[in-house]
Write a protein that holds these residues in place. Sequence first.
Motif, PDB file in Angstrom:
ATOM      1  N   GLY A  48      55.218  13.117 -64.234  1.00  0.00           N
ATOM      2  CA  GLY A  48      54.091  13.967 -63.879  1.00  0.00           C
ATOM      3  C   GLY A  48      54.419  14.881 -62.719  1.00  0.00           C
ATOM      4  N   ASP A  49      53.463  15.706 -62.333  1.00  0.00           N
ATOM      5  CA  ASP A  49      53.687  16.622 -61.207  1.00  0.00           C
ATOM      6  C   ASP A  49      53.891  15.817 -59.926  1.00  0.00           C
ATOM      7  N   ASN A  50      54.963  16.113 -59.212  1.00  0.00           N
ATOM      8  CA  ASN A  50      55.275  15.423 -57.964  1.00  0.00           C
ATOM      9  C   ASN A  50      56.114  16.340 -57.087  1.00  0.00           C
ATOM     10  N   ALA A  51      56.171  16.039 -55.809  1.00  0.00           N
ATOM     11  CA  ALA A  51      56.886  16.906 -54.873  1.00  0.00           C
ATOM     12  C   ALA A  51      58.352  16.539 -54.729  1.00  0.00           C
ATOM     13  N   ALA A  52      58.740  15.336 -55.173  1.00  0.00           N
ATOM     14  CA  ALA A  52      60.149  14.952 -55.072  1.00  0.00           C
ATOM     15  C   ALA A  52      61.011  15.889 -55.922  1.00  0.00           C
ATOM     16  N   MET A  53      60.535  16.212 -57.108  1.00  0.00           N
ATOM     17  CA  MET A  53      61.304  17.112 -57.986  1.00  0.00           C
ATOM     18  C   MET A  53      61.390  18.510 -57.377  1.00  0.00           C
ATOM     19  N   ILE A  54      60.348  18.909 -56.646  1.00  0.00           N
ATOM     20  CA  ILE A  54      60.364  20.224 -55.990  1.00  0.00           C
ATOM     21  C   ILE A  54      61.370  20.216 -54.845  1.00  0.00           C
ATOM     22  N   GLY A  55      61.408  19.110 -54.092  1.00  0.00           N
ATOM     23  CA  GLY A  55      62.388  18.991 -53.019  1.00  0.00           C
ATOM     24  C   GLY A  55      63.808  19.007 -53.546  1.00  0.00           C
ATOM     25  N   ALA A  56      64.038  18.314 -54.665  1.00  0.00           N
ATOM     26  CA  ALA A  56      65.372  18.298 -55.269  1.00  0.00           C
ATOM     27  C   ALA A  56      65.772  19.690 -55.734  1.00  0.00           C
ATOM     28  N   ALA A  57      64.858  20.376 -56.428  1.00  0.00           N
ATOM     29  CA  ALA A  57      65.157  21.732 -56.906  1.00  0.00           C
ATOM     30  C   ALA A  57      65.428  22.670 -55.737  1.00  0.00           C
ATOM     31  N   GLY A  58      64.657  22.524 -54.662  1.00  0.00           N
ATOM     32  CA  GLY A  58      64.867  23.361 -53.488  1.00  0.00           C
ATOM     33  C   GLY A  58      66.226  23.142 -52.859  1.00  0.00           C
ATOM     34  N   PHE A  59      66.659  21.891 -52.806  1.00  0.00           N
ATOM     35  CA  PHE A  59      67.988  21.593 -52.264  1.00  0.00           C
ATOM     36  C   PHE A  59      69.069  22.286 -53.080  1.00  0.00           C
ATOM     37  N   PHE A  60      68.992  22.169 -54.402  1.00  0.00           N
ATOM     38  CA  PHE A  60      70.023  22.762 -55.252  1.00  0.00           C
ATOM     39  C   PHE A  60      69.998  24.288 -55.164  1.00  0.00           C
ATOM     40  N   GLN A  61      68.804  24.883 -55.000  1.00  0.00           N
ATOM     41  CA  GLN A  61      68.733  26.332 -54.828  1.00  0.00           C
ATOM     42  C   GLN A  61      69.441  26.771 -53.545  1.00  0.00           C
ATOM     43  N   LEU A  62      69.182  26.071 -52.457  1.00  0.00           N
ATOM     44  CA  LEU A  62      69.823  26.410 -51.192  1.00  0.00           C
ATOM     45  C   LEU A  62      71.323  26.172 -51.265  1.00  0.00           C
ATOM     46  N   ALA A  63      71.734  25.099 -51.949  1.00  0.00           N
ATOM     47  CA  ALA A  63      73.159  24.809 -52.099  1.00  0.00           C
ATOM     48  C   ALA A  63      73.867  25.899 -52.901  1.00  0.00           C
ATOM     49  N   ALA A  64      73.100  26.552 -53.811  1.00  0.00           N
ATOM     50  CA  ALA A  64      73.668  27.616 -54.638  1.00  0.00           C
ATOM     51  C   ALA A  64      73.621  28.974 -53.942  1.00  0.00           C
ATOM     52  N   GLY A  65      73.096  28.994 -52.707  1.00  0.00           N
ATOM     53  CA  GLY A  65      73.086  30.233 -51.949  1.00  0.00           C
ATOM     54  C   GLY A  65      71.798  31.023 -52.004  1.00  0.00           C
ATOM     55  N   ALA A  66      70.709  30.402 -52.441  1.00  0.00           N
ATOM     56  CA  ALA A  66      69.431  31.117 -52.511  1.00  0.00           C
ATOM     57  C   ALA A  66      68.975  31.543 -51.116  1.00  0.00           C
ATOM     58  N   GLU A  67      68.407  32.730 -51.039  1.00  0.00           N
ATOM     59  CA  GLU A  67      67.884  33.224 -49.771  1.00  0.00           C
ATOM     60  C   GLU A  67      66.514  32.615 -49.498  1.00  0.00           C
ATOM     61  N   PRO A  68      66.274  32.168 -48.284  1.00  0.00           N
ATOM     62  CA  PRO A  68      64.938  31.652 -47.950  1.00  0.00           C
ATOM     63  C   PRO A  68      63.881  32.740 -48.094  1.00  0.00           C
ATOM     64  N   VAL A  69      62.651  32.334 -48.396  1.00  0.00           N
ATOM     65  CA  VAL A  69      61.563  33.299 -48.491  1.00  0.00           C
ATOM     66  C   VAL A  69      61.070  33.633 -47.082  1.00  0.00           C
ATOM     67  N   ASP A  70      60.401  34.784 -46.954  1.00  0.00           N
ATOM     68  CA  ASP A  70      59.825  35.132 -45.659  1.00  0.00           C
ATOM     69  C   ASP A  70      58.307  35.022 -45.739  1.00  0.00           C
ATOM     70  N   LEU A  71      57.636  35.348 -44.664  1.00  0.00           N
ATOM     71  CA  LEU A  71      56.200  35.165 -44.596  1.00  0.00           C
ATOM     72  C   LEU A  71      55.417  36.074 -45.540  1.00  0.00           C
ATOM     73  N   SER A  72      56.055  37.103 -46.072  1.00  0.00           N
ATOM     74  CA  SER A  72      55.369  38.008 -46.998  1.00  0.00           C
ATOM     75  C   SER A  72      55.426  37.533 -48.434  1.00  0.00           C
ATOM     76  N   ALA A  73      56.167  36.474 -48.713  1.00  0.00           N
ATOM     77  CA  ALA A  73      56.296  35.968 -50.089  1.00  0.00           C
ATOM     78  C   ALA A  73      54.954  35.510 -50.621  1.00  0.00           C
ATOM     79  N   ASP A  74      54.785  35.647 -51.939  1.00  0.00           N
ATOM     80  CA  ASP A  74      53.514  35.279 -52.564  1.00  0.00           C
ATOM     81  C   ASP A  74      53.765  34.350 -53.747  1.00  0.00           C
ATOM     82  N   VAL A  75      52.704  33.791 -54.285  1.00  0.00           N
ATOM     83  CA  VAL A  75      52.806  32.910 -55.443  1.00  0.00           C
ATOM     84  C   VAL A  75      52.647  33.737 -56.725  1.00  0.00           C
ATOM     85  N   TYR A  76      52.956  33.099 -57.847  1.00  0.00           N
ATOM     86  CA  TYR A  76      52.738  33.736 -59.141  1.00  0.00           C
ATOM     87  C   TYR A  76      52.208  32.693 -60.105  1.00  0.00           C
ATOM     88  N   SER A  77      51.307  33.101 -61.012  1.00  0.00           N
ATOM     89  CA  SER A  77      50.624  32.162 -61.902  1.00  0.00           C
ATOM     90  C   SER A  77      51.379  31.912 -63.191  1.00  0.00           C
TER      91      SER A  77
END
Length: 336
Positions: free
Chosen positions: A304-333
Amino acid sequence: MKLPRTILGIETSCDETGAAVVADGRRVLSSVVSSQVALHSPYGGVVPELASRKHIEHILPVVRQALAEAGLKTGDIDAVAATQGPGLVGALLVGFSFAKAFAYAANVPMVGVNHLNGHLASLFLTDDPPAIPFVALLASGGHTAIYHVTGPVTSTLMGQTRDDAAGEAYDKVAKMMGLGYPGGAVIDNLAAQGDPAKYAFTRPYLDKAAFDFSFSGIKTAARRFIQEAGDALAPESPHIAAGFQEAVADVLCYKLVHAAKVKKCGHMALVGGVAANRRIGEKLRHAAKQEGLVVHIPPPAWCGDNAAMIGAAGFFQLAAGAEPVDLSADVYSRVA
């Protein structure tokens, strides 16, 4: 930028307020989920405005609890990852805005995570993750799709539903039968008492060589059987539920096994809320054994929906060189 090791994950895409602390993308130090099922059950589905308000109430206590259970303080967090979409806009805004504020105050980077990538990343939280490349079926209340996964942050969409998601069909059929919300577990339990052959549901394969799905027709068929049962619905409900579930399970399993064959992958996976369904898991394991494939299904806590999977995905994104978002970033539906 130094690679962060300890990630605070935040998930508020629908009706679950989740926070978790994940180390190195694979070790869950804590995972807290505040459910809203009781709030939305009287309405037969999620009411977006109510969900957003509950997220506002729960987000801070849930994050505090996640940090406490991990034995960490704000200063121990190296980065923040939050669901950016898809999902309910109001719900997403609560978690994403909180995450930006937390990251700003703690002076740590933050990344936005695609909710669907989070479900795929849940496989790397298990002791036996699939060998890459593999194919994965993501089935939930809002999504049904098959992906060819070539890395922790790289995947290609092979096919998806053209109308209802599998989990959505479960919820709607359960509502027609007066079984309540959410419908997945209720139908799974009821179907175990029924004969799946008593009511003949057509299998909506569409093109058997392709990977798209359609569950609107099977929902209509269920309505017809329910109407025909009339006053005798109660004793017939287990059989209708079993017939409906067997048809959905057959289609999902066939498409995933077919994808594994086409992509010549020895490993396949089932993720998302529907992955907790016992009958679908049984059929998929049986099909995998017959075809000489290995199937991977996360434990229920990561389905089900949980934050552990989001934390894991975030780690792998940063490990792959993803740029952090800034304060102007927005959500999408919706999926970009």
